[in-house]
Design an enzyme around this catalytic site. Structure first.
Site, PDB file in Angstrom:
ATOM      1  N   TRP A 102       0.834  -1.218   0.000  1.00  0.00           N
ATOM      2  CA  TRP A 102       0.000   0.000   0.000  1.00  0.00           C
ATOM      3  C   TRP A 102       0.858   1.252   0.000  1.00  0.00           C
ATOM      4  O   TRP A 102       0.531   2.231  -0.678  1.00  0.00           O
ATOM      5  CB  TRP A 102      -0.983  -0.003   1.163  1.00  0.00           C
ATOM      6  CG  TRP A 102      -2.068  -1.027   1.002  1.00  0.00           C
ATOM      7  CD1 TRP A 102      -2.312  -2.100   1.816  1.00  0.00           C
ATOM      8  CD2 TRP A 102      -3.050  -1.100  -0.054  1.00  0.00           C
ATOM      9  NE1 TRP A 102      -3.378  -2.819   1.335  1.00  0.00           N
ATOM     10  CE2 TRP A 102      -3.847  -2.248   0.197  1.00  0.00           C
ATOM     11  CE3 TRP A 102      -3.327  -0.314  -1.172  1.00  0.00           C
ATOM     12  CZ2 TRP A 102      -4.914  -2.612  -0.644  1.00  0.00           C
ATOM     13  CZ3 TRP A 102      -4.381  -0.686  -2.012  1.00  0.00           C
ATOM     14  CH2 TRP A 102      -5.154  -1.814  -1.742  1.00  0.00           C
ATOM     15  N   ASP A 172      -1.441   6.776   6.582  1.00  0.00           N
ATOM     16  CA  ASP A 172      -2.481   5.849   6.141  1.00  0.00           C
ATOM     17  C   ASP A 172      -2.695   4.870   7.293  1.00  0.00           C
ATOM     18  O   ASP A 172      -1.847   4.030   7.568  1.00  0.00           O
ATOM     19  CB  ASP A 172      -2.013   5.126   4.872  1.00  0.00           C
ATOM     20  CG  ASP A 172      -3.020   4.083   4.388  1.00  0.00           C
ATOM     21  OD1 ASP A 172      -4.037   3.851   5.059  1.00  0.00           O
ATOM     22  OD2 ASP A 172      -2.762   3.488   3.315  1.00  0.00           O
ATOM     23  N   LYS A 196     -12.081  -1.763   7.209  1.00  0.00           N
ATOM     24  CA  LYS A 196     -11.314  -2.666   8.063  1.00  0.00           C
ATOM     25  C   LYS A 196     -11.706  -2.555   9.528  1.00  0.00           C
ATOM     26  O   LYS A 196     -11.996  -3.548  10.156  1.00  0.00           O
ATOM     27  CB  LYS A 196      -9.822  -2.425   7.882  1.00  0.00           C
ATOM     28  CG  LYS A 196      -9.285  -3.109   6.640  1.00  0.00           C
ATOM     29  CD  LYS A 196      -8.677  -2.191   5.648  1.00  0.00           C
ATOM     30  CE  LYS A 196      -8.431  -2.894   4.328  1.00  0.00           C
ATOM     31  NZ  LYS A 196      -7.635  -2.083   3.429  1.00  0.00           N
TER      32      LYS A 196
HETATM   33  C1  LIG Z   1      -7.076  -1.576   2.339  1.00  0.00           C
HETATM   34  C2  LIG Z   1      -5.987  -0.568   2.369  1.00  0.00           C
HETATM   35  C3  LIG Z   1      -5.883   0.442   1.406  1.00  0.00           C
HETATM   36  C4  LIG Z   1      -6.841   0.549   0.245  1.00  0.00           C
HETATM   37  O1  LIG Z   1      -8.065   0.947   0.675  1.00  0.00           O
HETATM   38  P1  LIG Z   1      -9.266   1.269  -0.338  1.00  0.00           P
HETATM   39  O2  LIG Z   1     -10.280   1.833   0.595  1.00  0.00           O
HETATM   40  O3  LIG Z   1      -9.666  -0.039  -0.951  1.00  0.00           O
HETATM   41  O4  LIG Z   1      -8.768   2.231  -1.340  1.00  0.00           O
HETATM   42  C5  LIG Z   1      -4.880   1.361   1.545  1.00  0.00           C
HETATM   43  N1  LIG Z   1      -3.997   1.299   2.552  1.00  0.00           N
HETATM   44  C6  LIG Z   1      -4.062   0.339   3.491  1.00  0.00           C
HETATM   45  C7  LIG Z   1      -3.062   0.332   4.596  1.00  0.00           C
HETATM   46  C8  LIG Z   1      -5.052  -0.628   3.426  1.00  0.00           C
HETATM   47  O5  LIG Z   1      -5.122  -1.585   4.373  1.00  0.00           O
END
Ligand SMILES: *Cc1c(COP(=O)(O)O)cnc(C)c1O
Length: 360
Positions: A102, A172, A196
């Site tokens: 990511w 993030d 999540k």
């Molecule tokens: C799942 C995830 C993403 C992507 O998320 P989306 O909402 O599908 O764009 C980005 N960064 C991390 C750390 C993730 O776990």
């Protein structure tokens, strides 16, 4: 049918009391005679939902006054673009830490808008650890520093946040937001896709320090300018109303549980149970360095035995679902987000013991 223990990395398990509450008021929300899905986003009932959701989140995370909370769409992936579009200034430079797939995607996107320096990376070692993040690493003229606090695919997490001085730290936090207390004041921006640890897919949470709003160039689309959403209380256009409502119920659930300190304790005991079992076993192994391990996503492998597919299949028969590892890591991965009860991890460890007995 009884509910399974869903170890999916996302969309993932939601707290059962939250689903039950939503079910109870699904067709008639608070005597409105309609579902939350059918409510106008300008109605009094929805205003109350979004206002309460924000207040609950502010309370849970102790968000300081000079931060805005935004309820957006587009996923964390859209933040990969929104962050550089809004934060690149004269220098057009940012520092990124590359700790997983990511992070790498965030880096690739930011490069479209300016100069990106990858100041630390564990890519050459398959992202099995978090590099040390000394203050000296950061460029003094960077517009911001970007980190991924929890690497969902690789199962690592940053245990100590770097001190970036005056340079805004952007994080993030998609896969570990609300899993433990964090000092929000250390960050310029925190963002997270909701699917999540917060709510169903479709909602993206952004917590942003006010002075970082309003710097996007005129070329930036209205919808991708933080200012648009901060000035309208996330109601510039139709927000993901139902996901915001579920987020509110999840925040209430967290509050009733005792908040993020209590959540952290539960999460640590769940993770310890699994890690301790993997550690003492010579059948299973963790691909991740000990000091970098995530308490949310726990990959494990079975070296020298070609039984991964069988493990996943047999586990599913016992109601332990979505344990297949990500294709880039292999083996298995158990995502044990906030909503996964301790009983789920106990059931998994019990299954792992029996599977080990049968195959070693
Ligand atoms: C799942 C995830 C993403 C992507 O998320 P989306 O909402 O599908 O764009 C980005 N960064 C991390 C750390 C993730 O776990």
């Amino acid at each position: 049918m009884k509910r399974v223990y869903n170890f999916s990395a996302g969309p993932s398990i939601l707290p059962l009391p939250v689903l039950e509450e939503a079910q109870k008021e699904l067709t008639n929300y608070h005597d409105s005679g309609m579902s939350v899905m059918e409510l106008s986003h300008r109605s009094g009932a929805f205003t109350e939902i979004i206002t309460q959701a924000e207040a609950l989140l502010r309370d849970l995370m102790q968000i300081p006054e000079n931060y805005k909370v935004l309820f957006l769409q587009g996923g964390a992936s859209q933040q990969f673009a929104m962050v550089p579009m809004n934060l690149f200034g004269e220098n057009g430079k940012a520092d990124y830490v590359n700790t997983g797939s990511w992070s790498k995607k965030a880096i690739k996107e930011a490069k479209k808008y300016g100069e990106v320096n990858v100041i630390a990376s564990s890519e050459e070692d398959n992202y099995t650890f978090i590099p040390t993040l000394n203050k000296e690493l950061f460029s003094s003229d960077a517009d911001y520093v970007h980190i991924t606090t929890n690497n969902t695919i690789e199962g690592t997490s940053i245990r100590e946040f770097p001190d970036t001085g005056d340079i805004p730290l952007v994080a993030d936090m998609s896969s570990n937001i609300l899993s433990e207390p964090v000092d929000v004041s250390k960050f310029g921006i925190i963002y997270a896709g909701a699917q999540k640890n917060i709510a169903p897919a479709g909602l993206t949470l952004v917590i942003i320090r006010e002075d970082l709003i309003g710097h996007a160039s005129d070329m930036v689309p209205t919808m991708l300018d933080y200012k648009t959403h901060s000035e309208t209380g996330s109601l510039h256009n139709t927000p993901p109303t139902f996901a915001i409502y579920i987020a509110k119920l999840v925040f209430e659930w967290l509050k009733n549980l005792g908040g993020l300190e209590a959540m952290k304790e539960i999460n640590e005991s769940k993770a310890n149970l699994l890690y301790n079992y993997i550690e003492q076993s010579d059948f299973y192994a963790s691909p991740v360095q000990k000091d970098s391990r995530s308490i949310m996503n726990i990959p494990f492998v079975i070296p020298n035995h070609d039984v991964d597919a069988e493990f996943v299949k047999e586990a599913k028969k016992e109601g332990l679902e979505t344990l297949k590892g990500h294709r880039s890591v292999g083996g298995m991965r158990a995502s044990i987000y906030n909503a996964m009860p301790l009983e789920g991890v106990e059931a998994l460890v019990d299954f792992m013991k029996r599977f080990e007995e049968k195959h070693k």
